[in-house]
Scaffold this active site. Structure first.
Site, mmCIF file in Angstrom:
data_model
loop_
_atom_site.group_PDB
_atom_site.id
_atom_site.type_symbol
_atom_site.label_atom_id
_atom_site.label_comp_id
_atom_site.label_asym_id
_atom_site.label_seq_id
_atom_site.Cartn_x
_atom_site.Cartn_y
_atom_site.Cartn_z
ATOM 1 N N CYS A 2 43.652 42.833 27.968
ATOM 2 C CA CYS A 2 43.546 42.991 26.518
ATOM 3 C C CYS A 2 43.158 41.689 25.833
ATOM 4 O O CYS A 2 43.434 40.604 26.337
ATOM 5 C CB CYS A 2 44.900 43.426 25.956
ATOM 6 S SG CYS A 2 45.527 44.921 26.681
ATOM 7 N N ARG A 27 36.663 39.749 29.573
ATOM 8 C CA ARG A 27 37.996 39.820 30.170
ATOM 9 C C ARG A 27 38.288 41.205 30.765
ATOM 10 O O ARG A 27 39.236 41.359 31.506
ATOM 11 C CB ARG A 27 39.052 39.484 29.120
ATOM 12 C CG ARG A 27 38.909 38.076 28.560
ATOM 13 C CD ARG A 27 39.839 37.869 27.378
ATOM 14 N NE ARG A 27 41.212 38.042 27.780
ATOM 15 C CZ ARG A 27 42.007 37.078 28.199
ATOM 16 N NH1 ARG A 27 41.554 35.849 28.247
ATOM 17 N NH2 ARG A 27 43.232 37.318 28.548
ATOM 18 N N TRP A 74 43.056 47.086 27.620
ATOM 19 C CA TRP A 74 42.922 47.386 29.054
ATOM 20 C C TRP A 74 44.139 48.217 29.386
ATOM 21 O O TRP A 74 45.269 47.714 29.377
ATOM 22 C CB TRP A 74 42.905 46.051 29.808
ATOM 23 C CG TRP A 74 42.573 46.139 31.261
ATOM 24 C CD1 TRP A 74 41.321 46.179 31.815
ATOM 25 C CD2 TRP A 74 43.494 46.130 32.361
ATOM 26 N NE1 TRP A 74 41.414 46.208 33.180
ATOM 27 C CE2 TRP A 74 42.735 46.183 33.555
ATOM 28 C CE3 TRP A 74 44.879 46.093 32.471
ATOM 29 C CZ2 TRP A 74 43.301 46.189 34.815
ATOM 30 C CZ3 TRP A 74 45.460 46.106 33.733
ATOM 31 C CH2 TRP A 74 44.666 46.156 34.890
ATOM 32 N N ASN A 100 49.018 42.393 23.257
ATOM 33 C CA ASN A 100 48.697 42.180 24.676
ATOM 34 C C ASN A 100 50.015 42.046 25.432
ATOM 35 O O ASN A 100 50.953 41.441 24.921
ATOM 36 C CB ASN A 100 47.925 40.869 24.882
ATOM 37 C CG ASN A 100 46.540 40.910 24.292
ATOM 38 O OD1 ASN A 100 46.102 41.953 23.797
ATOM 39 N ND2 ASN A 100 45.854 39.785 24.340
ATOM 40 N N GLY A 101 50.059 42.543 26.658
ATOM 41 C CA GLY A 101 51.281 42.415 27.451
ATOM 42 C C GLY A 101 51.925 43.773 27.668
ATOM 43 O O GLY A 101 51.311 44.817 27.417
ATOM 44 N N GLU A 481 36.241 34.826 50.813
ATOM 45 C CA GLU A 481 35.695 34.720 49.458
ATOM 46 C C GLU A 481 34.355 35.453 49.355
ATOM 47 O O GLU A 481 34.086 36.126 48.358
ATOM 48 C CB GLU A 481 35.571 33.230 49.080
ATOM 49 C CG GLU A 481 34.948 32.929 47.735
ATOM 50 C CD GLU A 481 35.670 33.540 46.541
ATOM 51 O OE1 GLU A 481 36.791 34.064 46.682
ATOM 52 O OE2 GLU A 481 35.066 33.518 45.448
ATOM 53 N N LYS A 485 33.713 38.535 46.810
ATOM 54 C CA LYS A 485 32.630 38.551 45.818
ATOM 55 C C LYS A 485 31.862 39.857 45.913
ATOM 56 O O LYS A 485 31.571 40.489 44.914
ATOM 57 C CB LYS A 485 31.635 37.393 46.017
ATOM 58 C CG LYS A 485 32.106 36.003 45.656
ATOM 59 C CD LYS A 485 32.283 35.741 44.181
ATOM 60 C CE LYS A 485 33.602 36.180 43.662
ATOM 61 N NZ LYS A 485 34.729 35.361 43.576
ATOM 62 N N GLU A 488 34.020 42.914 44.748
ATOM 63 C CA GLU A 488 34.334 42.878 43.316
ATOM 64 C C GLU A 488 33.191 43.398 42.452
ATOM 65 O O GLU A 488 33.418 44.149 41.512
ATOM 66 C CB GLU A 488 34.571 41.420 42.874
ATOM 67 C CG GLU A 488 35.955 40.883 43.073
ATOM 68 C CD GLU A 488 36.067 39.438 42.593
ATOM 69 O OE1 GLU A 488 37.083 39.118 41.986
ATOM 70 O OE2 GLU A 488 35.136 38.623 42.816
ATOM 71 N N HIS A 504 40.071 41.765 67.985
ATOM 72 C CA HIS A 504 41.373 42.437 67.900
ATOM 73 C C HIS A 504 41.336 43.619 66.929
ATOM 74 O O HIS A 504 42.375 44.024 66.412
ATOM 75 C CB HIS A 504 42.446 41.444 67.471
ATOM 76 C CG HIS A 504 42.612 40.308 68.436
ATOM 77 N ND1 HIS A 504 43.064 40.487 69.715
ATOM 78 C CD2 HIS A 504 42.329 38.990 68.312
ATOM 79 C CE1 HIS A 504 43.078 39.314 70.344
ATOM 80 N NE2 HIS A 504 42.632 38.396 69.506
ATOM 81 N N LYS A 603 39.220 39.357 33.864
ATOM 82 C CA LYS A 603 38.995 37.938 34.145
ATOM 83 C C LYS A 603 40.306 37.205 34.377
ATOM 84 O O LYS A 603 40.440 36.411 35.288
ATOM 85 C CB LYS A 603 38.208 37.307 32.995
ATOM 86 C CG LYS A 603 37.882 35.838 33.196
ATOM 87 C CD LYS A 603 36.940 35.640 34.362
ATOM 88 C CE LYS A 603 36.710 34.200 34.710
ATOM 89 N NZ LYS A 603 36.174 34.067 36.077
HETATM 90 C C1 G6P Z 1 41.506 37.838 38.535
HETATM 91 C C2 G6P Z 1 40.036 37.461 38.534
HETATM 92 C C3 G6P Z 1 39.707 36.653 39.773
HETATM 93 C C4 G6P Z 1 40.631 35.445 39.861
HETATM 94 C C5 G6P Z 1 42.098 35.850 39.825
HETATM 95 C C6 G6P Z 1 43.005 34.637 39.674
HETATM 96 O O1 G6P Z 1 41.743 38.752 39.548
HETATM 97 O O2 G6P Z 1 39.226 38.623 38.484
HETATM 98 O O3 G6P Z 1 38.366 36.212 39.695
HETATM 99 O O4 G6P Z 1 40.356 34.750 41.033
HETATM 100 O O5 G6P Z 1 42.341 36.683 38.698
HETATM 101 O O6 G6P Z 1 42.740 34.047 38.449
HETATM 102 P P1 G6P Z 1 43.093 32.570 38.045
HETATM 103 O O7 G6P Z 1 42.620 32.451 36.623
HETATM 104 O O8 G6P Z 1 44.580 32.439 38.169
HETATM 105 O O9 G6P Z 1 42.372 31.667 38.969
#
Ligand code: G6P
Length: 608
Positions: A2, A27, A74, A100-101, A481, A485, A488, A504, A603
């Site tokens: 949010c 976000r 959200w 928010n929250g 990673e 990517k 995601e 394994h 985000k």
């Molecule tokens: C969310 C984002 C990721 C990020 C993670 C941790 O899941 O989509 O891209 O790596 O949060 O976020 P931070 O701001 O704590 O690095």
């Protein structure tokens, strides 16, 4: 997650609110709304879907309102719908709130309020807040808000407007970021500085438990115990250009291409070539504790957790201090053991991730030292940590983290070198490593110069529904990673594995339809990874390898190779991850995905 933006001043509020909401879109959200104070009355507009939808709704409003609050939601409690979108109002329509929250005791509060005769219009937890304020209103909204929040369990960032005090915005925070922007004869409230950066860079950060009353000319902030809190205005150095796309198709692509600069910014002024070490001012206060640390725990979420894994390899190898890496969400709830000589590092780009913040507070409760590695200056984790290092990557808007990751790894490299030099790392070796680190941004630039070749490679991959990413040693976290990517942003199922673990389990998946991405740059275990590649080849799997320039052996076994420049093994993740970011990006574009706002992701995840 949010987003909140609010405005009070002499400007017409709608464009300010819409601009703020657009800038919060990154976000992640599913509905949007706003409340305006128009001639002493409250006007509410809200809708499921995008901010552009809300923009269409308010287009013909001809509003002259100079005060309003707005929100992107959200969904947590109740499906995405215009009914559940914020703002929410009380029974009489005198109050409107955005939140928010999560209100954890909303069921109990709702039952109490229904008994008192309130009827609810939405399925949200938020709506109880506004009814609670209506129920307890005593002639002063600030005081009422303060009293009501005592009854609330959970997290919130709130903005509230009212017909009763129509020239005010009220705001409060606990566990969900909220800040105030100061202009000339105007104030802003926002959950994220990017929402208001266009208008001001003078920021006042609210702390947990604080509530604020904003008028055009004045701001007053009270503590949870209703005492006045003097607040400092801070100038932030980000500017509008930094949060715009600058000709790139997507923020993610822009941010990938910014990595030469963001890495240079992370290094600037921090390397000491003479002494073969790094100087990190935010850690100076803790040099004794760091030198005597028996163990370092690094905790984080998502991409930051992958950076932490590389940090583990770096610190153990260069400094010889045992390191444990743990997901923040697990760490905070499993009663972690934190001994006297342990140091906890938290890594968070946003500095607001709820689980990482929870881990921070758990560590502090146990008396541990907490050091943050954050990007967003003034973020909650940055402020609540005992010390730390900023990565200075600049604003990262694309949901999939790219430049923050490489800068996190670079900062962890500097921490490892600094610790190493305080312990057993020799001067000669320190100098050599520091020289190599200083060259990393230029090596990344070389990878970026060949970025176009990845478009054709994405053509190979984008029809696959599965991909396996393999790496060893320092490049095992890079495999994780790379896979993250891809999944995601392109929704292709991808898994990262240590290459030797393939036999394994994952080897059962290999056939001519399986795409495997292997990170196979030169290091001490190059020959081992060569065997892993051969095993895939023998089973007719399709192979894309990331190799060093001039590599012939892996190339012969692979369908496609991406060549990257060579560096010390410690720093190879920073270089090797870049083509994987580009690959994920181009696959997502070819699959028609919304790269910057992937479905269901946010985000910064400010709820658990
Ligand atoms: C969310 C984002 C990721 C990020 C993670 C941790 O899941 O989509 O891209 O790596 O949060 O976020 P931070 O701001 O704590 O690095």
């Amino acid at each position: 997650m949010c987003g909140i933006v609010g405005y009070i001043g002499n400007r017409v509020a709608i464009p300010v609110l819409l601009d703020g909401l657009h800038r919060l879109e990154y976000r992640g959200y599913d509905s949007a709304g706003m409340a305006l104070i128009e001639n002493g009355d409250i006007v509410i507009k809200k809708t499921k879907g995008k901010v552009s939808e809300l923009q269409r709704m308010v287009k013909n409003l001809r509003s002259d309102a100079r005060l309003g609050i707005a929100h992107t939601r959200w969904a947590t409690h109740g499906e995405p719908s215009s009914r559940n979108a914020h703002p929410h109002t009380d029974s009489r329509g005198d109050l409107a709130i955005v939140h928010n929250g999560i209100i954890e005791n909303y069921n109990a509060l709702k039952t109490y309020l229904i008994d008192k005769g309130h009827s609810f219009k939405s399925e949200t937890d938020t709506e109880v807040l506004v009814h609670l304020i209506e129920e307890h209103y005593n002639g002063s909204l600030l005081e009422t808000l303060s009293q009501c929040l005592v009854e609330v369990q959970g997290t919130y960032g709130i903005a509230l407007v009212s017909k009763k005090e129509p020239d005010r915005i009220f705001a409060a925070r606990r566990g969900s970021p909220l800040l105030i922007g100061k202009g000339k004869g105007e104030y802003f409230v926002a959950s994220d500085v990017s929402a208001i950066l266009r208008y001001t860079n003078e920021i006042i950060y609210l702390e947990d438990g604080e509530i604020a009353e904003l008028s055009k000319e004045d701001l007053s902030v009270k503590s949870a115990s209703y005492e006045d809190v003097p607040k400092k205005v801070q100038q932030i150095s980000w500017n509008l250009d930094m949060i715009e796309k600058d000709g790139h198709a997507h923020f993610m692509l822009k941010e990938i291409h910014e990595q030469t600069t963001s890495l240079q910014n992370a290094i600037r002024g921090r390397l000491n070539f003479e002494e073969g070490t790094a100087r990190l001012d935010g850690l100076l206060k803790f040099m004794d504790e760091l030198e005597n640390a028996h163990r370092i725990i690094i905790t984080a979420c998502g991409t930051s957790w992958h950076a932490a894994l590389i940090g583990e390899y770096l610190i153990e190898e260069l400094a010889g201090i045992p390191v444990e890496v743990e997901y923040a969400s697990e760490f905070r709830y499993r009663s972690p053991i934190i001994n006297k000589n342990d140091i906890v590092f938290l890594i968070s780009q946003s500095g607001e991730t709820a689980d990482t913040l929870g881990a921070l507070r758990e560590t502090k409760r146990k008396g541990g030292i907490v050091l943050g590695v954050c990007n967003v200056v003034g973020s909650t984790i940055a402020r609540e940590s005992d010390g730390g290092v900023y990565i200075h990557a600049g604003p990262e808007i694309g949901v999939a983290s790219t430049k923050a990751f490489t800068s996190q790894v670079l900062v962890l490299s500097m921490i490892a070198i600094m610790l190493g030099r305080m312990k057993n790392l020799s001067l000669d070796r320190g100098r050599q490593i520091v020289r190599a680190l200083a060259e990393v941004p230029q090596l990344v630039q070389k990878v970026l110069a060949g970025a176009d070749t990845i478009v054709a490679i994405a053509e190979e991959l984008y029809r696959s529904n599965n991909a396996l990413y393999l790496g060893r040693g320092y490049n095992f976290p890079v495999a994780l990673e790379g896979a993250l990517k891809l999944k995601e942003i392109s929704y292709v199922h991808a898994e990262g594995y240590p290459a030797a673990e393939m036999k394994h389990g994952p080897i059962a998946l290999i056939d001519e339809n399986m795409f495997t991405v292997v990170i196979a740059t030169k290091d001490a275990i190059y020959d081992k990874i060569l065997s892993n590649v051969a095993e895939i080849r023998a089973r007719k799997g399709r192979i894309l390898s990331v190799v060093n320039r001039g590599d012939k052996r892996i190339k012969e076994l692979s369908d496609v190779v991406i060549e990257v420049p060579e560096t010390l093994t410690f720093f190879s993740p920073i270089i090797n991850v870049v083509p994987l970011q580009l690959l994920a990006y181009h696959v997502a574009v070819k699959r028609g995905c919304n790269v910057d706002q992937p479905r269901n992701l946010a985000k910064s995840v400010t709820v658990e």
